[in-house]
Motif scaffolding. Structure first.
Motif, mmCIF file in Angstrom:
data_model
loop_
_atom_site.group_PDB
_atom_site.id
_atom_site.type_symbol
_atom_site.label_atom_id
_atom_site.label_comp_id
_atom_site.label_asym_id
_atom_site.label_seq_id
_atom_site.Cartn_x
_atom_site.Cartn_y
_atom_site.Cartn_z
ATOM 1 N N ASN A 172 0.788 -1.225 0.000
ATOM 2 C CA ASN A 172 0.000 0.000 0.000
ATOM 3 C C ASN A 172 0.823 1.278 0.000
ATOM 4 O O ASN A 172 0.290 2.350 0.276
ATOM 5 C CB ASN A 172 -0.922 0.013 1.223
ATOM 6 N N CYS A 173 2.102 1.208 -0.288
ATOM 7 C CA CYS A 173 2.928 2.413 -0.311
ATOM 8 C C CYS A 173 2.585 3.246 -1.544
ATOM 9 O O CYS A 173 2.751 2.783 -2.673
ATOM 10 C CB CYS A 173 4.407 2.052 -0.329
ATOM 11 N N ILE A 174 2.114 4.492 -1.323
ATOM 12 C CA ILE A 174 1.815 5.363 -2.468
ATOM 13 C C ILE A 174 2.610 6.662 -2.417
ATOM 14 O O ILE A 174 2.339 7.567 -3.190
ATOM 15 C CB ILE A 174 0.311 5.684 -2.578
ATOM 16 N N VAL A 175 3.603 6.758 -1.520
ATOM 17 C CA VAL A 175 4.349 8.010 -1.378
ATOM 18 C C VAL A 175 5.848 7.762 -1.468
ATOM 19 O O VAL A 175 6.346 6.712 -1.066
ATOM 20 C CB VAL A 175 4.031 8.717 -0.043
ATOM 21 N N PHE A 176 6.543 8.748 -1.989
ATOM 22 C CA PHE A 176 8.006 8.747 -1.963
ATOM 23 C C PHE A 176 8.481 10.171 -1.719
ATOM 24 O O PHE A 176 8.214 11.076 -2.514
ATOM 25 C CB PHE A 176 8.581 8.228 -3.283
ATOM 26 N N PHE A 177 9.148 10.368 -0.579
ATOM 27 C CA PHE A 177 9.705 11.658 -0.213
ATOM 28 C C PHE A 177 11.221 11.534 -0.121
ATOM 29 O O PHE A 177 11.746 10.432 0.129
ATOM 30 C CB PHE A 177 9.171 12.120 1.146
ATOM 31 N N PRO A 178 11.946 12.636 -0.255
ATOM 32 C CA PRO A 178 13.410 12.551 -0.113
ATOM 33 C C PRO A 178 13.842 12.024 1.250
ATOM 34 O O PRO A 178 14.872 11.341 1.353
ATOM 35 C CB PRO A 178 13.882 13.990 -0.351
ATOM 36 N N ILE A 203 -6.227 -0.196 -3.621
ATOM 37 C CA ILE A 203 -6.033 -0.174 -2.168
ATOM 38 C C ILE A 203 -7.334 0.231 -1.470
ATOM 39 O O ILE A 203 -7.759 -0.399 -0.500
ATOM 40 C CB ILE A 203 -4.893 0.792 -1.802
ATOM 41 N N HIS A 204 -7.952 1.286 -1.968
ATOM 42 C CA HIS A 204 -9.174 1.812 -1.366
ATOM 43 C C HIS A 204 -10.303 0.786 -1.395
ATOM 44 O O HIS A 204 -10.979 0.549 -0.383
ATOM 45 C CB HIS A 204 -9.581 3.078 -2.123
ATOM 46 N N PHE A 207 -9.255 -2.569 0.900
ATOM 47 C CA PHE A 207 -9.086 -2.479 2.351
ATOM 48 C C PHE A 207 -9.986 -1.436 3.019
ATOM 49 O O PHE A 207 -10.665 -1.739 3.999
ATOM 50 C CB PHE A 207 -7.616 -2.165 2.678
ATOM 51 N N ALA A 208 -9.991 -0.206 2.508
ATOM 52 C CA ALA A 208 -10.679 0.875 3.215
ATOM 53 C C ALA A 208 -12.192 0.693 3.219
ATOM 54 O O ALA A 208 -12.840 0.802 4.272
ATOM 55 C CB ALA A 208 -10.307 2.223 2.592
ATOM 56 N N VAL A 209 -12.767 0.439 2.066
ATOM 57 C CA VAL A 209 -14.226 0.336 1.981
ATOM 58 C C VAL A 209 -14.762 -0.858 2.772
ATOM 59 O O VAL A 209 -15.721 -0.704 3.557
ATOM 60 C CB VAL A 209 -14.677 0.288 0.505
ATOM 61 N N GLU A 301 -10.538 6.519 4.244
ATOM 62 C CA GLU A 301 -9.122 6.182 4.367
ATOM 63 C C GLU A 301 -8.601 6.471 5.778
ATOM 64 O O GLU A 301 -7.966 5.621 6.401
ATOM 65 C CB GLU A 301 -8.306 6.969 3.344
ATOM 66 N N ARG A 302 -8.851 7.677 6.256
ATOM 67 C CA ARG A 302 -8.303 8.076 7.556
ATOM 68 C C ARG A 302 -8.795 7.161 8.680
ATOM 69 O O ARG A 302 -7.994 6.646 9.463
ATOM 70 C CB ARG A 302 -8.689 9.517 7.881
ATOM 71 N N MET A 303 -10.092 6.983 8.761
ATOM 72 C CA MET A 303 -10.635 6.268 9.920
ATOM 73 C C MET A 303 -10.652 4.758 9.783
ATOM 74 O O MET A 303 -10.533 4.046 10.785
ATOM 75 C CB MET A 303 -12.055 6.767 10.216
ATOM 76 N N PHE A 304 -10.787 4.261 8.559
ATOM 77 C CA PHE A 304 -11.066 2.838 8.435
ATOM 78 C C PHE A 304 -9.968 2.029 7.741
ATOM 79 O O PHE A 304 -9.991 0.807 7.835
ATOM 80 C CB PHE A 304 -12.411 2.642 7.735
ATOM 81 N N ARG A 305 -9.016 2.689 7.076
ATOM 82 C CA ARG A 305 -7.878 1.925 6.541
ATOM 83 C C ARG A 305 -6.623 2.114 7.365
ATOM 84 O O ARG A 305 -5.959 1.147 7.737
ATOM 85 C CB ARG A 305 -7.585 2.270 5.080
ATOM 86 N N TYR A 306 -6.259 3.348 7.665
ATOM 87 C CA TYR A 306 -4.983 3.582 8.342
ATOM 88 C C TYR A 306 -4.852 2.838 9.674
ATOM 89 O O TYR A 306 -3.793 2.272 9.967
ATOM 90 C CB TYR A 306 -4.757 5.079 8.553
ATOM 91 N N PRO A 307 -5.901 2.773 10.505
ATOM 92 C CA PRO A 307 -5.747 2.042 11.771
ATOM 93 C C PRO A 307 -5.599 0.530 11.620
ATOM 94 O O PRO A 307 -5.310 -0.160 12.613
ATOM 95 C CB PRO A 307 -7.048 2.381 12.530
#
Length: 422
Positions: A172-178, A203-204, A207-209, A301-307
């Motif tokens: 589920n990685c969707i970000v890349f930062f320096p 992903i959404h 898992f999230a839905v 996403e915030r309430m139901f996937r991240y936890p």
């Protein structure tokens, strides 16, 4: 690398390159990353490990140089050589590679190779060798949106993932930062922020839905983000990404001027909630494309996937979701005590306005970083109780509702994002 002949490729040609990488470089990288520990080191490295990394370096450097990225080729070669000289049982330092990456223009492509922390990916997750090839694709509505929400220094790139190593192409990685790149020094400023938004829809939906449906009554589950076509979902998620980052750069303590401070766990948690709450309110109040879809995405996403994260009590994103849930519960935006809870859309909006006001009032009152850290921690503790040693918080019995579907969803096979999912 200056003597290497260069063959430039148009962005549309890079899909074919993704297939080539999948047959050669990527399997080499995946085999090497399996030898690494979470901190990027290799346990008891031998000649086989050195030869494997040298082969990766040579093949990747030729690839970068042959595609017009000579600076990245040189940086990679120097970083690998220094790591080999220090010993593969020492932590890698790939600052040259990190700093050589230039964010692509819209429609252009970018590639990267270094030990990288792939947040929320499939275990093992750590600073392991990773590669990605992406095409930047900004949302169609961005030009008009930027007139109403002018970003002072937009350095975020919405991209389609064309090819990637295991940590990028799975999970589920969707970000890349320096700052995700393994390096001994700290990043003072983000010169780029690459988002693999083509991964989001799967992903959404996976898992999230389903997690939201396990907690909320059927009629109160936000539905607008469910069942979207790939292109529509990509457009909506990319606009959310732009607005989210736009709001990061507003207010008393803008992210670009206080990046290190915002990395504090408590400050960062409130920052993420504040900018997403402001995104929801902007979507509700303004003429923004895919407004309902974005609102549903943020809440679900915030309430139901991240936890759902296996280490949620130490996970930053999970903490935002648990905090938001309890904030909404206190304000009767989520009600009920039975098997399913009811989410009231109107009350959610009121609660989010109060949340933004509360955070911004706190930020306006503090005058030093120390005051900011203390005030942020105090505010977070109103919803997240102290946890065991090493944990950032502990779930209450009510908050455990959020992980009702964790075991079932964690048993699903890892998602695989093939080249050009959309």
């Amino acid at each position: 690398m200056s003597g290497t002949s260069i063959t430039y490729h148009r962005p549309d040609d890079m899909l074919g390159e993704a297939a080539v990488l999948g047959r050669g470089l990527l399997p080499r990288i995946d085999a090497f990353r399996a030898r690494q520990r979470d901190d990027g080191t290799v346990h008891a490295p031998g000649d086989q490990d050195r030869r494997a990394l040298l082969a990766i370096k040579d093949e990747a450097a030729r690839w970068f140089a042959g595609h017009g990225r000579a600076a990245q080729a040189d940086a990679l070669a120097a970083d690998v050589d220094d790591w080999l000289a220090a010993g593969l049982d020492t932590a890698p330092h790939f600052a040259r590679s990190r700093d050589a990456l230039v964010a692509p223009a819209d429609g252009d492509w970018a590639a990267f190779l270094a030990p990288v922390q792939t947040t929320n990916s499939v275990p093992p997750v750590g600073r392991r060798l990773e590669f990605f090839l992406v095409r930047r694709k900004e949302p169609d509505a961005l030009a008009d949106l930027a007139v109403r929400y002018p970003h002072p220094k937009n350095n975020c790139q919405a991209t389609v993932l064309l090819a990637g190593s295991e940590g990028v192409a799975k999970g589920n990685c969707i970000v890349f930062f320096p700052e995700n790149v393994a390096a001994h020094d700290k990043v003072a400023e983000q010169d780029y922020a690459i988002f693999f938004f083509s991964k989001f829809r799967m992903i959404h939906e996976t898992f999230a839905v389903p997690s939201a449906r396990a907690v909320l009554t059927a009629e109160s589950v936000p539905r607008a983000s469910t069942g979207m076509g790939p292109e529509v979902c990509y457009q909506a998620r990319s606009i959310w990404g732009y607005l989210h980052d736009y709001f990061h750069h507003q207010g008393s303590w803008p992210l670009d001027q206080h990046l290190k401070l915002k990395m504090n766990w408590f400050i960062g948690l409130l920052e993420e909630l504040k900018v997403d709450a402001k995104t929801v309110l902007a979507c509700h109040e303004g003429d923004i494309p895919y407004a309902d879809e974005q609102i549903a995405m943020v809440l679900v996403e915030r309430m139901f996937r991240y936890p759902l994260d296996a280490h949620a009590v130490r996970n930053f994103d999970a903490g935002t979701g648990v905090f938001l849930y309890s904030w909404l519960r206190e304000r009767h935006a989520i009600t009920g005590d039975g098997d399913r809870l009811h989410l009231s859309y109107g009350r959610v909006l009121d609660a989010l306005r109060e949340l933004v006001d509360t955070i911004e009032e706190m930020e306006a009152k503090v005058t030093t970083p120390a005051e900011y850290r203390a005030a942020a921690k105090a505010l977070v503790r109103t919803q997240l109780r102290e946890g065991a040693e090493g944990d950032r918080y502990a779930f209450t019995d009510d908050q455990l509702r959020l992980v009702r579907a964790r075991d079932r969803l964690s048993a699903l096979p890892p998602l695989r994002f093939a080249p050009a999912q959309m």
